[in-house]
Every structure is written in C-alpha cells, then in structure tokens.
Design a protein around this motif. Sequence first.
Motif, PDB file in Angstrom:
ATOM      1  N   LEU A 407       6.595   0.910  -1.477  1.00 21.90           N
ATOM      2  CA  LEU A 407       6.046   1.934  -1.606  1.00 21.90           C
ATOM      3  C   LEU A 407       4.548   1.978  -0.778  1.00 21.90           C
ATOM      4  O   LEU A 407       3.841   1.032  -0.803  1.00 21.90           O
ATOM      5  CB  LEU A 407       5.431   2.435  -2.991  1.00 21.90           C
ATOM      6  CG  LEU A 407       4.601   3.549  -3.327  1.00 21.90           C
ATOM      7  CD1 LEU A 407       4.975   4.827  -3.189  1.00 21.90           C
ATOM      8  CD2 LEU A 407       4.027   3.576  -4.634  1.00 21.90           C
ATOM      9  N   VAL A 408       4.389   2.990   0.180  1.00 26.39           N
ATOM     10  CA  VAL A 408       3.130   3.111   0.880  1.00 26.39           C
ATOM     11  C   VAL A 408       2.064   3.928   0.454  1.00 26.39           C
ATOM     12  O   VAL A 408       2.567   5.051   0.056  1.00 26.39           O
ATOM     13  CB  VAL A 408       3.596   3.387   2.465  1.00 26.39           C
ATOM     14  CG1 VAL A 408       2.275   3.637   3.583  1.00 26.39           C
ATOM     15  CG2 VAL A 408       4.842   2.299   3.147  1.00 26.39           C
ATOM     16  N   ILE A 409       1.126   3.582   0.238  1.00 29.43           N
ATOM     17  CA  ILE A 409       0.029   4.217  -0.145  1.00 29.43           C
ATOM     18  C   ILE A 409      -1.172   4.571   1.017  1.00 29.43           C
ATOM     19  O   ILE A 409      -1.252   3.982   1.999  1.00 29.43           O
ATOM     20  CB  ILE A 409      -0.759   3.588  -1.337  1.00 29.43           C
ATOM     21  CG1 ILE A 409      -1.631   2.462  -0.928  1.00 29.43           C
ATOM     22  CG2 ILE A 409       0.204   3.407  -2.488  1.00 29.43           C
ATOM     23  CD1 ILE A 409      -2.277   1.746  -2.048  1.00 29.43           C
ATOM     24  N   LYS A 417      -4.178  -0.915  -4.671  1.00 27.31           N
ATOM     25  CA  LYS A 417      -3.040  -1.557  -4.571  1.00 27.31           C
ATOM     26  C   LYS A 417      -2.799  -2.461  -5.781  1.00 27.31           C
ATOM     27  O   LYS A 417      -1.527  -2.551  -6.201  1.00 27.31           O
ATOM     28  CB  LYS A 417      -3.050  -2.553  -3.316  1.00 27.31           C
ATOM     29  CG  LYS A 417      -1.988  -3.256  -2.910  1.00 27.31           C
ATOM     30  CD  LYS A 417      -2.112  -3.887  -1.562  1.00 27.31           C
ATOM     31  CE  LYS A 417      -0.933  -4.538  -0.905  1.00 27.31           C
ATOM     32  NZ  LYS A 417      -0.518  -5.905  -1.900  1.00 27.31           N
ATOM     33  N   GLY A 418      -3.693  -3.151  -6.145  1.00 21.46           N
ATOM     34  CA  GLY A 418      -3.213  -4.222  -7.176  1.00 21.46           C
ATOM     35  C   GLY A 418      -2.911  -3.542  -8.380  1.00 21.46           C
ATOM     36  O   GLY A 418      -2.012  -3.887  -9.428  1.00 21.46           O
ATOM     37  N   ASP A 419      -3.520  -2.356  -8.724  1.00 19.89           N
ATOM     38  CA  ASP A 419      -3.417  -1.641 -10.153  1.00 19.89           C
ATOM     39  C   ASP A 419      -2.155  -1.136 -10.134  1.00 19.89           C
ATOM     40  O   ASP A 419      -1.346  -1.060 -11.045  1.00 19.89           O
ATOM     41  CB  ASP A 419      -4.513  -0.609 -10.243  1.00 19.89           C
ATOM     42  CG  ASP A 419      -4.168  -0.034 -11.519  1.00 19.89           C
ATOM     43  OD1 ASP A 419      -4.011  -0.668 -12.561  1.00 19.89           O
ATOM     44  OD2 ASP A 419      -4.978   1.192 -11.680  1.00 19.89           O
ATOM     45  N   ILE A 420      -1.488  -0.660  -8.988  1.00 16.37           N
ATOM     46  CA  ILE A 420      -0.349   0.038  -8.940  1.00 16.37           C
ATOM     47  C   ILE A 420       0.972  -0.938  -8.832  1.00 16.37           C
ATOM     48  O   ILE A 420       1.914  -0.873  -9.767  1.00 16.37           O
ATOM     49  CB  ILE A 420       0.069   0.930  -7.422  1.00 16.37           C
ATOM     50  CG1 ILE A 420      -1.152   2.073  -7.322  1.00 16.37           C
ATOM     51  CG2 ILE A 420       1.372   1.250  -7.323  1.00 16.37           C
ATOM     52  CD1 ILE A 420      -1.181   2.705  -6.393  1.00 16.37           C
ATOM     53  N   GLU A 421       0.446  -2.120  -8.302  1.00 13.78           N
ATOM     54  CA  GLU A 421       1.597  -3.268  -8.392  1.00 13.78           C
ATOM     55  C   GLU A 421       1.835  -3.683  -9.840  1.00 13.78           C
ATOM     56  O   GLU A 421       2.956  -4.152 -10.252  1.00 13.78           O
ATOM     57  CB  GLU A 421       1.083  -4.607  -7.391  1.00 13.78           C
ATOM     58  CG  GLU A 421       1.324  -4.096  -6.047  1.00 13.78           C
ATOM     59  CD  GLU A 421       0.753  -5.438  -5.120  1.00 13.78           C
ATOM     60  OE1 GLU A 421       1.329  -5.545  -3.941  1.00 13.78           O
ATOM     61  OE2 GLU A 421       0.001  -5.974  -5.509  1.00 13.78           O
ATOM     62  N   SER A 422       0.597  -3.865 -10.346  1.00 14.41           N
ATOM     63  CA  SER A 422       0.810  -4.425 -11.981  1.00 14.41           C
ATOM     64  C   SER A 422       1.370  -3.412 -12.851  1.00 14.41           C
ATOM     65  O   SER A 422       2.006  -3.699 -13.901  1.00 14.41           O
ATOM     66  CB  SER A 422      -0.819  -4.682 -12.582  1.00 14.41           C
ATOM     67  OG  SER A 422      -1.445  -3.287 -12.752  1.00 14.41           O
ATOM     68  N   LYS A 423       1.209  -2.116 -12.511  1.00 14.90           N
ATOM     69  CA  LYS A 423       2.148  -1.144 -13.415  1.00 14.90           C
ATOM     70  C   LYS A 423       3.570  -0.803 -12.704  1.00 14.90           C
ATOM     71  O   LYS A 423       4.173   0.033 -13.580  1.00 14.90           O
ATOM     72  CB  LYS A 423       1.276   0.205 -13.430  1.00 14.90           C
ATOM     73  CG  LYS A 423      -0.077   0.023 -14.103  1.00 14.90           C
ATOM     74  CD  LYS A 423      -0.997   1.238 -14.180  1.00 14.90           C
ATOM     75  CE  LYS A 423      -2.260   1.247 -14.930  1.00 14.90           C
ATOM     76  NZ  LYS A 423      -3.008   0.197 -14.516  1.00 14.90           N
TER      77      LYS A 423
END
Length: 446
Positions: A407-409, A417-423
């Motif tokens: 996924l490219v944001i 980035k970190g918050d999305i990866e954790s979820k």
Amino acid sequence: MALNGIQIFKLTPKKNCKECGCPTCMAFSMKVAQGAMDISACPHMSEEALASLSEATAPPMKTIKIGAGAEEFTLGGETVLFRHEKTFVSKTRYAVALCTDMDDAAVDAKLAEIPAVDYERIGERMYAELVYVNCGEGADAAKYTELVKKAAGLGRTLVLGCSDPEIAKAAIEVCKDSKPVLNGADASNYEAMSAVATAAGVVLGVSGKDLNELYDTVAALEKLGNKNLVLDVTGGDIKATFANAVQVRRAALKDQDRTFGYPSIVNTVKVAKGDKHLQAALASLFTMKYGSIIVMEQMTYAEALPLYGLRQNVFTDPQKPMKVEPGIYPINGGVEDSLVLVTVDFALTYFVVSGELERSGVPLNLAICDAGGLSVLTSWAAGKFSGSSIAKFIQEQVEPKVSCRKLVIPGKVAVLKGDIESKLPGWEVIVGPREAVQLVKFLKDM
C-alpha cells in the motif's frame, strides 16, 4: 414583491410542530423568506395561505421543465446573480444544431456524431442533452417534419426553431410526447405560436428585435395565460447577445421583474457565423453568463471536455466540495495483484493523481477513501484521513478484492505509516512522493 419573514410568519399556523424540520414557525418563515425552503414544506398551512404565499415566495425566475422521462430537464429557478452568493440551481444544457438547409448526408453525419460524446465525470453523465432543429428559409412542413422525425430518433429532447405556426404545428405532432421546446414566437406571431405550444403542452421560446420588444411580447403572452416560456436572448452580434443575457437576468433577480423571470436560450450558431472555435468560446462565456440552453454546431470531445468541466465547477454548491465516489479504481489495466495506492476523495486530488498514474503506464489500483471531499492535508488535520480510517477502508473495501499487500500512501501524511502498519497486519506500507507530479518517476523506480 418578495415577503419578509415576519409577513410569512403571520400566515403560518403557529403550531411549532417541527414537522417541517425547523424548531419553530418563525425559523421556518425566515428560511422561506431566504429561499432556503419552500412554503409547501409546512403540512398545516391553509389552502388560502398557500395560494397567497406561493407566488410571492417563488423564485424570481420561474422554474421550467422540458423533455420527458429520463430526458426531462429543469431550467431556471435561479435566485442569485453570482455563484458565490449561494449556488446556481439549474445547470446549462447544450444543444447541437441541425437545419433543413443541410443535405441528407450532412444530417446523417451529424446525427451519428452526437451520441459519440457520452462519458461520466465525478458521477455525472456528460453528453449533448438537446438537439436544436432549425427550419431554414423556404422549407415546407413536410421537409421540416421529416428532419424533426430523424432528430427525435436519437431520444434527446428537441428544441424546434420554427416561426411559422402551421409548420410548427405539423412538426410538434411527431414529437410532442417528448415535450420539446418550440422556439419561434415574436411580436408578429406570438398569439398563433402560443396557441400551438399550449395545445401541445410544450414550452414556448420567445424572441424580439431588442429587449423592449422581447419584454412587451412576454407581457402579452402572460396576459394570454402562457407562462411556460423561455427567452431567446440571441442578438445581432456577440456584444448584443451578452448584454441581453446579463440584462434579462439582472432584471429578474436584482430588480425582481418577473416578466423577465424565465430561462434563456443563446444560439451561438447565429452570432459566431460558422466559426466553430468561436462557438466553443462563446459556449463557455454563456455557461457563466447566463444561458440556460446554449446552441452549437457540434459537440465533439474537443468542445465537451473543457466545457462540461467548466459547467460542473460552476453548477455546484460553493459550500460543498466536489468529490468522487469512494472505491477502487483500476488504472492502466490494474488487476488483483497490482500495487495499491490510497488517497482522498477530493475531486481535484483524484484527477491530478489519476492523470499522473495513467501517464506512468504502470498497472495499479487506486483506492479512494471517504475524506469528506477534502484535500490530503486538510482531511488529515480534520481527522478524516487517519490511520484508523484508512485501515478500516482497506480492510472492508480493498482486501476482499485484491491480492497485493503493498500500500502506497501520500508522502504528505508519511507520519501515518506506523499507525497504518499496526492496524493492517500483513501489509507493507510504502510512503509515496509528496507531489503527484513525482509519481511517474517513483513508480518506475519501484
């Protein structure tokens, strides 16, 4: 003359029942006076009060319906001169012109060309909604009626440009169920033309050699009881036509003169005299000032793409952002295992980003999140484009449809980035470039 809120309040039932959606009858009255609500929204208003208030609280420009079924369109109903004051109500409609002076081959070619432009932009269908069928000099009823039949075969709403009542009567007989506009009344024939239009139940177009004659003719038609009208403001040249369009609108909205309170027709074919490039320029001008129906010789993609984009920008509520439908948009033949990029639903962002992605030639899936129609940074600041909202959208809308887990944001929200990866366990989150113009190089480097 328009009534104020107090005058309207005196005629309300004063129940404060809230059934209209307002907390009190006074609040309802104030909204009606501002044009934000219709008087009929009150379920307890007496018939006498409705009869006395309906005309006084109606928009200074009458709302006119043309066409039938899926091809029915609303013209008029405007309340402001400038879009930023409130919003324009009924968008401009474009008509492609045919004429009895054209030979059969030219007519057939034009009829084949009209449906070629038909596409969707931000959820709205873009196509030439109307066909203007002009009765040239020397044409008889049989020839004109035959042309009208051919044009009616397209299934578009027709505007019949005919000033001969007998020819008009014959032509309307073959298309009256589709509710065309009969454009041809003037000071010399308005009574006969009004009778033809009224008998068929269609809108009548009125013109005059100048604004004074046009005004007098409209007033005469209103005395006959015909208020189902549009005004052909086309003058002898561009300057006169522009002046007519603006003065008619100002008289109706600023001066509250309801005699000029009708939608307008602008025929660029007459004033541009065969110059199709000038017609396109004039169409853009009169989309803003203030054509309800604009007639052109052709509508190819060269005219349509900028013209419909302009119309869509002009005829939107300035207080509501333009946005695209959230979802997955495959680009360059993107498939299940293609890279996924995510961004917001702000229309400008979508068009800029999708344009650069198409230019890259890389197959991918563009995921559009619901961010309230705001830009990337604005929606992030407002909490509408957050790690939680992106992750939820990906899990619910994207994961079931794609197999790729990259996924490219947007680079401007790299902090997510970190918050999305954790979820999103199992997903690799990649920070993209800050600007859309950098996407081509970014994707090719990947």
